[in-house]
Design an enzyme around this catalytic site. Structure first.
Site, PDB file in Angstrom:
ATOM      1  N   ARG A 214     106.702   7.394  76.239  1.00 17.20           N
ATOM      2  CA  ARG A 214     106.390   6.480  77.349  1.00 17.20           C
ATOM      3  C   ARG A 214     106.947   5.091  77.043  1.00 17.20           C
ATOM      4  O   ARG A 214     107.439   4.400  77.933  1.00 17.20           O
ATOM      5  CB  ARG A 214     104.874   6.430  77.602  1.00 17.20           C
ATOM      6  N   PHE A 230     105.785  17.034  86.756  1.00 17.03           N
ATOM      7  CA  PHE A 230     104.678  17.472  85.889  1.00 17.03           C
ATOM      8  C   PHE A 230     103.950  16.218  85.388  1.00 17.03           C
ATOM      9  O   PHE A 230     103.797  15.991  84.190  1.00 17.03           O
ATOM     10  CB  PHE A 230     105.182  18.316  84.707  1.00 17.03           C
ATOM     11  N   ASP A 252     102.734  16.834  90.730  1.00 18.01           N
ATOM     12  CA  ASP A 252     101.936  17.759  89.919  1.00 18.01           C
ATOM     13  C   ASP A 252     101.239  18.724  90.865  1.00 18.01           C
ATOM     14  O   ASP A 252     101.017  18.406  92.041  1.00 18.01           O
ATOM     15  CB  ASP A 252     100.903  16.998  89.075  1.00 18.01           C
ATOM     16  N   SER A 253     100.887  19.900  90.333  1.00 15.88           N
ATOM     17  CA  SER A 253     100.207  20.884  91.180  1.00 15.88           C
ATOM     18  C   SER A 253      98.691  20.670  91.164  1.00 15.88           C
ATOM     19  O   SER A 253      97.978  21.327  91.913  1.00 15.88           O
ATOM     20  CB  SER A 253     100.552  22.291  90.703  1.00 15.88           C
ATOM     21  N   ASP A 302     108.284  16.996  82.103  1.00 16.56           N
ATOM     22  CA  ASP A 302     107.357  17.266  80.988  1.00 16.56           C
ATOM     23  C   ASP A 302     106.466  18.443  81.347  1.00 16.56           C
ATOM     24  O   ASP A 302     105.268  18.277  81.592  1.00 16.56           O
ATOM     25  CB  ASP A 302     106.527  16.000  80.705  1.00 16.56           C
ATOM     26  N   CYS A 342     106.988  21.531  74.972  1.00 17.65           N
ATOM     27  CA  CYS A 342     105.872  21.499  74.019  1.00 17.65           C
ATOM     28  C   CYS A 342     105.612  22.898  73.461  1.00 17.65           C
ATOM     29  O   CYS A 342     104.569  23.154  72.871  1.00 17.65           O
ATOM     30  CB  CYS A 342     104.618  20.922  74.671  1.00 17.65           C
TER      31      CYS A 342
HETATM   32  N1  SAH Z   1     103.489  14.225  81.490  1.00 15.32           N
HETATM   33  C1  SAH Z   1     102.060  14.326  81.430  1.00 15.32           C
HETATM   34  C2  SAH Z   1     101.579  15.647  80.888  1.00 15.32           C
HETATM   35  C3  SAH Z   1     102.098  16.867  81.620  1.00 15.32           C
HETATM   36  S1  SAH Z   1     101.189  18.324  81.306  1.00 15.32           S
HETATM   37  C4  SAH Z   1     101.501  13.136  80.627  1.00 15.32           C
HETATM   38  O1  SAH Z   1     102.246  12.510  79.860  1.00 15.32           O
HETATM   39  O2  SAH Z   1     100.308  12.846  80.762  1.00 15.32           O
HETATM   40  C5  SAH Z   1     101.878  19.452  82.441  1.00 15.32           C
HETATM   41  C6  SAH Z   1     101.424  19.261  83.892  1.00 15.32           C
HETATM   42  O3  SAH Z   1     102.184  20.153  84.695  1.00 15.32           O
HETATM   43  C7  SAH Z   1      99.975  19.578  84.183  1.00 15.32           C
HETATM   44  O4  SAH Z   1      99.359  18.438  84.741  1.00 15.32           O
HETATM   45  C8  SAH Z   1      99.996  20.727  85.218  1.00 15.32           C
HETATM   46  O5  SAH Z   1      99.018  20.570  86.228  1.00 15.32           O
HETATM   47  C9  SAH Z   1     101.369  20.589  85.799  1.00 15.32           C
HETATM   48  N2  SAH Z   1     102.034  21.796  86.315  1.00 15.32           N
HETATM   49  C10 SAH Z   1     102.150  23.005  85.738  1.00 15.32           C
HETATM   50  N3  SAH Z   1     102.953  23.814  86.463  1.00 15.32           N
HETATM   51  C11 SAH Z   1     103.360  23.102  87.552  1.00 15.32           C
HETATM   52  C12 SAH Z   1     104.215  23.373  88.667  1.00 15.32           C
HETATM   53  N4  SAH Z   1     104.830  24.552  88.788  1.00 15.32           N
HETATM   54  N5  SAH Z   1     104.404  22.396  89.570  1.00 15.32           N
HETATM   55  C13 SAH Z   1     103.791  21.191  89.438  1.00 15.32           C
HETATM   56  N6  SAH Z   1     103.006  20.879  88.386  1.00 15.32           N
HETATM   57  C14 SAH Z   1     102.777  21.812  87.462  1.00 15.32           C
END
Ligand code: SAH
Length: 400
Positions: A214, A230, A252-253, A302, A342
């Site tokens: 970040r 994400f 995000d979903s 991410d 990850c």
């Molecule tokens: N970048 C964030 C962490 C991401 S964790 C941070 O730094 O805080 C991964 C995220 O992807 C989760 O919030 C999950 O809800 C979302 N996710 C998983 N599959 C998804 C999809 N197909 N479309 C949108 N979001 C998704």
């Protein structure tokens, strides 16, 4: 003193322990002598009965034992947990992560020589996960040590995770000591404020492992149009907006995650015309942007762990490559792609290859300008390389 139970390894299977690796697989064991309940401590010996280590016994798991100590004189008791947790706290002080209003990972399992224990600090509160039989057995000693060493106002448990099932442990969550943490809890990082729901959020509520990435994003975001895919609660998005990004889209979903994302933007006084939160599927959204010929200066990808097991490797790699290809395709000349994995099973070399293939597929040239990884409060024990899981690349595509 009663005789300690002894786990005897098959010939040759002591090798990894002599290199200080802490995992013992069921296939390495030739015999168990004595009575021992899950989580209790056993002496581990080679086939000639030479002492190797003391370890936590976990009969239901593939990892039937995890080493606590290689020192034949070291007892596994309340003092042991005091010493190990004090050492973990000292490392965060050394890393200058002991900021009063900040947060960090205080104990990172094998990375802090405490297999199965995760402790995250959110200001004056702690969130704990007991992920193995060993730490479950010593939970009282661990809570006591954390209380005494951190003087936390409250300790909350979030052991409601699927890996506990592999240890035959039921999910658990709730207050362990002190007072209930407020909802949301507010922490600060790089001058930004983040609201965290430690009761229901993913992991223990916040992705501390992305702290350093970040900070890298904040250096390049001023004046830029950013797509944060994400986004969860908007970690990268808030960092970008606060550092002066012209516009940020978080995707995000998860509806609760995006609700907190909006709250985070508001708390950091980002005007509403400078951001958008979309509850949607990233794959579909990226394709729709491509069709609409939308462009961005920075794309952050991410995703969750796409590779949960060796069997899922090929499919997972394809997913990483697909989103990276779509991400590259949405960039303006000179644009930046931050992409991460990850998945522990994804090596840095493989991730670079996938990213290179994605650029080829997208028809762009790029150079890697930063290599990114889990922040240092998620240390990797040299003897247990599996602890290195989060890797990322910052690629800049060519300006012509
Ligand atoms: N970048 C964030 C962490 C991401 S964790 C941070 O730094 O805080 C991964 C995220 O992807 C989760 O919030 C999950 O809800 C979302 N996710 C998983 N599959 C998804 C999809 N197909 N479309 C949108 N979001 C998704």
């Amino acid at each position: 003193m009663p005789k300690e139970p002894m786990l005897i390894l098959s010939p040759g299977r002591e090798k990894s322990l002599l290199r200080r690796h802490v995992w013992i697989y069921s296939g390495a064991v030739s015999a168990l002598e004595g009575e021992v309940a899950p989580g209790e401590t056993v002496v581990v010996a080679d086939s000639k009965r030479n002492f190797l280590a003391r370890a936590a016994w976990s009969p239901e798991s593939q990892l039937v034992a995890r080493v606590w100590s290689f020192d034949p004189h070291e007892r596994i008791d309340a003092d042991f947990f005091m010493r190990k947790i004090a050492t973990a706290i000292e490392l965060r002080r050394f890393l200058k992560l002991d900021l009063a209003r900040g947060g960090c990972r205080l104990v990172h399992s094998e990375g802090d020589f405490l297999p199965g224990l995760i402790v995250d600090r959110y200001g004056e509160f702690l969130v704990v996960q007991f992920l193995s039989n060993g730490v479950e057995h010593f939970r009282a000693e661990i809570i006591d040590a954390l209380t005494k060493l951190t003087k936390a106002k409250g300790i909350y448990e979030r052991s409601d995770v699927s890996v506990r099932a592999k240890e035959n442990l039921p999910p658990k969550s709730g207050l362990l000591a002190g007072i209930e943490p407020p909802n949301p809890l507010i922490i600060e990082e790089h001058g930004a404020k983040y609201a965290v729901d430690v009761r229901h959020g993913q992991k223990s509520g916040f992705y501390f492992d992305q702290r350093d990435s970040r900070a890298v994003l904040m250096r390049f975001a001023p004046g830029k149009r950013v797509l944060n895919a994400f986004s969860y609660t908007g970690g990268f998005g808030v960092a970008a907006a606060l550092s002066g990004a012209e516009h940020v889209i978080n995707i995000d979903s998860s509806a609760p995650a995006l609700k907190l994302s909006r709250h985070n933007m508001e708390m950091n006084k980002i005007p509403s015309e400078r951001y958008e939160n979309r509850e949607s599927d990233v794959f579909a959204e990226l394709r729709a942007f491509a069709e609409a010929k939308r462009k961005f200066d920075i794309v952050v990808l991410d995703p969750p762990k796409f590779i949960e097991s060796a069997r899922a490797l090929t499919k997972g790699c394809r997913a990483y490559q697909d989103i990276a290809r779509l991400g590259f395709g949405l960039l303006n000349p000179g644009g930046l792609l931050f992409n991460f994995s990850c998945s522990g099973l994804m090596t840095p070399e493989l991730f670079q290859k996938i990213t290179a293939d994605a650029a080829l597929d997208a028809g762009v040239n790029g150079v890697i300008v930063h290599r990114l990884e889990q922040a240092p409060d998620h240390p990797t024990n040299l003897a247990v390389p599996e602890g290195f899981y989060l890797k990322g690349l910052l690629t800049r595509i060519s300006t012509d």
